[in-house]
Design an enzyme around this catalytic site. Structure first.
Site, PDB file in Angstrom:
ATOM      1  N   ASP A   1      -9.327   5.087  15.063  1.00  0.00           N
ATOM      2  CA  ASP A   1      -9.623   4.607  13.711  1.00  0.00           C
ATOM      3  C   ASP A   1     -10.276   3.225  13.771  1.00  0.00           C
ATOM      4  O   ASP A   1      -9.889   2.318  13.047  1.00  0.00           O
ATOM      5  CB  ASP A   1      -8.351   4.569  12.862  1.00  0.00           C
ATOM      6  CG  ASP A   1      -8.682   4.519  11.367  1.00  0.00           C
ATOM      7  OD1 ASP A   1      -9.847   4.835  10.997  1.00  0.00           O
ATOM      8  OD2 ASP A   1      -7.811   4.164  10.570  1.00  0.00           O
TER       9      ASP A   1
ATOM     10  N   GLY B   1       0.835  -1.190   0.000  1.00  0.00           N
ATOM     11  CA  GLY B   1       0.000   0.000   0.000  1.00  0.00           C
ATOM     12  C   GLY B   1       0.871   1.240   0.000  1.00  0.00           C
ATOM     13  O   GLY B   1       2.074   1.160  -0.190  1.00  0.00           O
ATOM     14  N   THR B   2       0.214   2.381   0.204  1.00  0.00           N
ATOM     15  CA  THR B   2       0.968   3.624   0.190  1.00  0.00           C
ATOM     16  C   THR B   2       1.861   3.727   1.424  1.00  0.00           C
ATOM     17  O   THR B   2       2.898   4.358   1.390  1.00  0.00           O
ATOM     18  CB  THR B   2       0.019   4.835   0.204  1.00  0.00           C
ATOM     19  OG1 THR B   2      -1.006   4.574   1.161  1.00  0.00           O
ATOM     20  CG2 THR B   2      -0.586   5.073  -1.141  1.00  0.00           C
ATOM     21  N   TYR B   3       1.438   3.095   2.480  1.00  0.00           N
ATOM     22  CA  TYR B   3       2.094   3.283   3.761  1.00  0.00           C
ATOM     23  C   TYR B   3       3.085   2.175   4.084  1.00  0.00           C
ATOM     24  O   TYR B   3       4.142   2.420   4.663  1.00  0.00           O
ATOM     25  CB  TYR B   3       0.986   3.368   4.824  1.00  0.00           C
ATOM     26  CG  TYR B   3       1.423   3.258   6.251  1.00  0.00           C
ATOM     27  CD1 TYR B   3       2.400   4.112   6.776  1.00  0.00           C
ATOM     28  CD2 TYR B   3       0.826   2.331   7.102  1.00  0.00           C
ATOM     29  CE1 TYR B   3       2.766   4.021   8.099  1.00  0.00           C
ATOM     30  CE2 TYR B   3       1.188   2.242   8.427  1.00  0.00           C
ATOM     31  CZ  TYR B   3       2.160   3.086   8.920  1.00  0.00           C
ATOM     32  OH  TYR B   3       2.520   2.998  10.222  1.00  0.00           O
ATOM     33  N   ALA B   4       2.772   0.956   3.662  1.00  0.00           N
ATOM     34  CA  ALA B   4       3.621  -0.159   4.050  1.00  0.00           C
ATOM     35  C   ALA B   4       3.502  -1.306   3.076  1.00  0.00           C
ATOM     36  O   ALA B   4       2.537  -1.403   2.318  1.00  0.00           O
ATOM     37  CB  ALA B   4       3.239  -0.635   5.446  1.00  0.00           C
TER      38      ALA B   4
ATOM     39  N   VAL C   1       3.542  -5.501   3.174  1.00  0.00           N
ATOM     40  CA  VAL C   1       3.407  -6.562   4.165  1.00  0.00           C
ATOM     41  C   VAL C   1       3.922  -7.876   3.581  1.00  0.00           C
ATOM     42  O   VAL C   1       3.595  -8.238   2.449  1.00  0.00           O
ATOM     43  CB  VAL C   1       1.942  -6.717   4.601  1.00  0.00           C
ATOM     44  CG1 VAL C   1       1.831  -7.759   5.711  1.00  0.00           C
ATOM     45  CG2 VAL C   1       1.396  -5.387   5.089  1.00  0.00           C
TER      46      VAL C   1
ATOM     47  N   LYS D   1       5.487  -6.084   8.558  1.00  0.00           N
ATOM     48  CA  LYS D   1       4.999  -4.864   7.923  1.00  0.00           C
ATOM     49  C   LYS D   1       6.157  -3.901   7.794  1.00  0.00           C
ATOM     50  O   LYS D   1       6.656  -3.392   8.788  1.00  0.00           O
ATOM     51  CB  LYS D   1       3.892  -4.288   8.819  1.00  0.00           C
ATOM     52  CG  LYS D   1       3.265  -2.996   8.370  1.00  0.00           C
ATOM     53  CD  LYS D   1       2.069  -2.691   9.280  1.00  0.00           C
ATOM     54  CE  LYS D   1       1.449  -1.346   9.011  1.00  0.00           C
ATOM     55  NZ  LYS D   1       0.250  -1.121   9.842  1.00  0.00           N
TER      56      LYS D   1
END
Lengths: 419, 414
Positions: free
Chosen positions: B198, B81-84, B86, B102
């Site tokens: 969240d 993804g944009t963040y990490a 896995v 991750k």
């Protein structure tokens, strides 16, 4: 469903990784010191060997300039050895920079816990790293900035850098990975501030006759209030007879003094390594008003072996906190204080001077080191293959372009190539 | 008051030895290198190592980091993804003990060093140990300065996937079991003074044995000191309570309770309860059901910065019990009462996590299903990859945009 604070604290990283007995703490510092000293000596020796190959006369003057050494074997024989910092000197140096970080926090108007976290980060980092390897001057701004992020304070790097003299974003960020690795990625620091506040509010309620009683407590709220009003000012002093308002004032004063102790001596000593947050705030309060604190404690913890164990722990913590030079009581005269500060200043500047001579030459420029590490990662293949490949293609592209007869293509402001 | 027990620190430094492990390909043979180091420590040091140019030796902390990293074997990529990114993985000493790794991506847009999401997630997961919260086994960094989080292996998908999966049918007792696990996770966070900020179906992951695990602490924070402002730009929109939509900057655990209520509601009706396209629409969706708040029903609401006295479609009266009984029949009367306690618009009147757990719904019939008996989809490894790679505040349903969570560190008070 209930969890005691003890249960929660025992699962914390602060308890698991950053709590020590005095001997464990000393042993760890020794280990760090030995490793760093050997490394500095080896690195300096290597440098000298290289230099002497290049320039014999330069190496001559270098030798004359360095200090004396008390022996010990080094990989490469040189006449004069580097005079490394001792464990005590290392700790002193870290303490000095913690005090400076405290001032920096005040200057930046950081909330108490942000500064305190930054200071504890420094102390934790230097348990496994020596100030000879990594200068506190370079680590400190980073530690404070990471604390600012961890505690959600939200001062952007750009503004942080703008207010600090001779500071760049690269300088702040270069040691960031080094720092968080040294912190073992434990970002939470448990502070005594909230505990003190809670205890304070509870004492005020007790003074007003609204004590929150223990199950099967022997005394009523009213009895507790009455006894509290009569507490002597000093241990073993004569009984008082205060009004509720006077008692509240007394509690306020104690709180004020205790918070100063928490913001100063508690940060600048090994208190966090050796004691729990609750022990620390109780101690600070004990130093502020002993009869009041002991009374409050006995109302919360019934007399038992635990009770006396707590008291002796608090006393030893009190010795530590009150031993710090920033701990000022009425006993020290103004002249004494001035003289002490002057002496300290001299000692510190001598220490910093000494530290300059035994820096690990491999680790001086962290900005460059940081870049080199990223480069090494590519060479070592630990960068993701696609990333490395892309970079290689880009590099080749640039080279090819620059080899063109007219040089590389010019770029427009928006990044589009000139057609 | 916590009494300190003289605990031996968890690190075991291989050495008082100043000798770094020799560099080069032999680096993987840990036991050997360790033995060497100990051997060297007792003798006079070997000069050859120190004179290796360019290798400054390893710091103690570097060594510890390396030891952690070598405990794991990294396998195939599960999702990106944009963040990490896995990866699947397992402990080196035991290939059957699986983990998910991750790897946090370096965010080029964030100029302030290690990303806040990563710092928050590591900070809180390192402290929170609870059967219903995803466990963080370890953290390590790699040479290229990426942080990797070694997380619990949770192969059975997430709650949102569960209710979306038409091939699974479940009962009131199952819903009660899932809801209870979620409620315990949220309670534990709040008991530790942590706000998750969240909570949503796809942040609640399912373990192989059916246990629910709250994940993704990228937006979490500690409770603020009273009086200190926090950002209201948190929580994925469908799950965001009215006070945050109105711009409240002082809040507590109540924001998570609202989100939890929505998650439970979705589990019952098997569709999004309050879907919307914009924040304004979200306010509308909430007030349609819960009524337009006024100073009488919610003292102080008119002081909130983005408060709209009357929505686009006029003043709304709250819907009554019959609506909820009809919409959430699987909860029963007590369940509906609990749900409405969690979905109370005035945060001061909303249930706390403690009140949620004390509710009679849990002890009334039907008894919650034992977790081994709970229906499962088996979302598989890929699904976990999908769940973990997301950045906080993103929902990836066809019906929503990628929620623009503006947690802009530079311009906001968090």
């Amino acid at each position: 469903m209930r969890l005691t604070e003890d249960d929660l604290y025992r699962t914390s990283t602060q308890y698991k990784h950053w709590s020590f007995t005095p001997s464990q703490l000393a042993a760890q510092r020794r280990t760090t010191n030995i490793q760093a000293s050997e490394r500095v000596k080896a690195a300096v020796a290597r440098q000298r060997a290289q230099r002497s190959l290049l320039d014999a006369s330069a190496s001559e003057s270098e030798r004359a300039g360095s200090g004396v050494e008390n022996g010990g074997d080094t990989p490469v024989r040189v006449d004069k050895e580097v005079n490394c910092l001792t464990v005590t000197e290392e700790k002193r140096l870290v303490d000095v920079f913690c005090a400076r970080a405290l001032d920096l926090g005040k200057f930046l108007k950081f909330p108490t816990e942000v500064t305190a976290t930054g200071i504890q980060f420094l102390r934790r980092f230097y348990l496994f790293n020596s100030p000879m390897t990594y200068e506190p001057q370079t680590i400190s701004p980073c530690a404070m900035f990471v604390a600012n992020k961890v505690e959600n304070h939200g001062l952007p790097l750009e503004r942080y850098v703008a207010v600090l003299p001779n500071m760049t974003t690269d300088k702040v960020l270069a040691p960031e990975y080094l720092l968080v690795q040294g912190l073992r990625f434990n970002f939470q620091v448990r502070h005594p501030f909230n505990g003190l506040k809670g205890g304070h509010l509870e004492m005020i309620e007790m003074a007003r006759g609204n004590a929150n009683l223990l199950p099967n407590a022997e005394k009523t709220k009213e009895q507790l209030q009455q006894e509290m009003l009569q507490l002597p000012r000093k241990p073993n002093g004569p009984a008082q007879s205060l009004s509720v308002a006077q008692l509240e004032k007394r509690i306020e004063n104690a709180y004020g003094f205790a918070s100063i102790v928490l913001k100063g001596p508690a940060q600048l000593t090994d208190a966090y390594f050796l004691y729990t947050p609750s022990q620390i705030w109780f101690t600070a309060h004990l130093l502020a008003d002993e009869p009041l604190t002991l009374f409050y404690l006995s109302a919360k913890v019934p007399t038992s072996p635990i009770h006396s164990k707590i008291i002796s722990t608090l006393r030893s913590c009190a010795d530590l906190l009150s031993s710090h030079s920033s701990y000022t009581t009425d006993q020290i005269s103004k002249e004494e204080k001035v003289a002490r500060e002057k002496k300290e200043k001299e000692e510190v500047s001598a220490l910093i001077k000494k530290a300059k001579h035994c820096r690990d030459p491999d680790k001086i420029d962290l900005v460059k080191l940081n870049l080199a590490q990223k480069r090494d990662a590519v060479a070592g293949g630990s960068l993701e293959e696609s990333k490395a490949k892309r970079r290689k293609l880009e590099r080749e592209g640039y080279q090819k372009e620059s080899d063109d007869f007219w040089g590389p293509e010019l770029k427009k402001a928006n990044g589009a190539k000139v057609a | 008051m916590a009494t300190k027990v003289s605990s031996s620190p968890a690190f075991s430094s291989p050495a008082l030895s100043p000798r770094p492990n020799p560099p080069g390909p032999s680096g993987r043979a840990v036991p050997k290198a360790k033995a060497l180091a100990i051997l060297n420590a007792t003798k006079s040091p070997a000069p050859s190592v120190a004179s290796t140019p360019g290798d400054g030796g390893m710091d103690l902390s570097e060594k510890m980091n390396d030891e952690v990293r070598r405990q794991f074997v990294i396998g195939g990529r599960l999702g990106e993804g944009t963040y990490a990114t896995v990866y699947a993985g397992h402990y080196r000493h035991d290939p059957t003990s699986l983990v998910a790794i991750k790897k946090i991506k370096v965010n080029a847009d964030f100029k302030d060093g290690i990303a806040m999401d990563a710092i928050r997630e590591i900070k809180f997961l390192s402290e929170l140990h609870h059967p219903n919260i995803i466990s963080l086994h370890a953290v390590f960094s790699t040479k290229d300065q990426n942080l990797s989080l070694v997380l619990e292996h949770l192969p059975a998908g997430d709650l949102e996937g569960l209710w979306k999966n038409g091939s699974i049918s479940y009962t009131s007792a199952d819903i009660k079991a899932w809801s209870n696990m979620l409620a315990q996770a949220v309670w534990f966070c709040h008991e530790n003074f942590v706000l998750h900020r969240d909570i949503k179906g796809n942040n609640v992951l399912i373990a192989a044995d059916g246990t629910l695990k709250l994940a993704d602490f990228g937006l979490a924070r500690s409770f603020a000191e009273p009086g200190r402002p926090m950002t209201h730009q948190v929580i994925t929109r469908f799950y965001r309570p009215l006070e945050l939509l109105y711009g409240a900057r002082h809040y507590g655990g109540c924001v998570d309770i609202w989100s939890m209520g929505i998650v439970i509601a979705e589990l019952v009706i098997r569709e999004f309860f309050l879907p919307s396209e914009t924040d304004i629409q979200q306010v509308h969706m909430i007030t349609e059901i819960f009524g337009t708040p006024t100073e009488e029903t919610w003292p102080g609401v008119s002081m909130l910065p983005n408060y709209l006295p009357i929505g686009p479609s006029g003043f709304k009266h709250p819907l009554g019990t019959s609506y909820f009984m009809q919409r959430f029949p699987l909860l029963g009367a007590d369940g509906v009462e609990l749900l409405r306690g969690m979905l109370t618009v005035d945060p001061a009147k909303r249930f706390t996590a403690n009140e949620v757990l004390r509710h009679s719904y849990w002890t009334n019939a039907p008894t919650p299903t034992k977790k081994e008996m709970l229906p499962k989809a088996g979302g598989g490894l890929k699904a976990m990859g999908e769940d973990l790679k997301r950045r906080g505040g993103e929902a990836d349903t066809g019906r929503v945009d990628k929620v623009a969570r503006k947690l802009d560190f530079a311009s906001m008070v968090q």
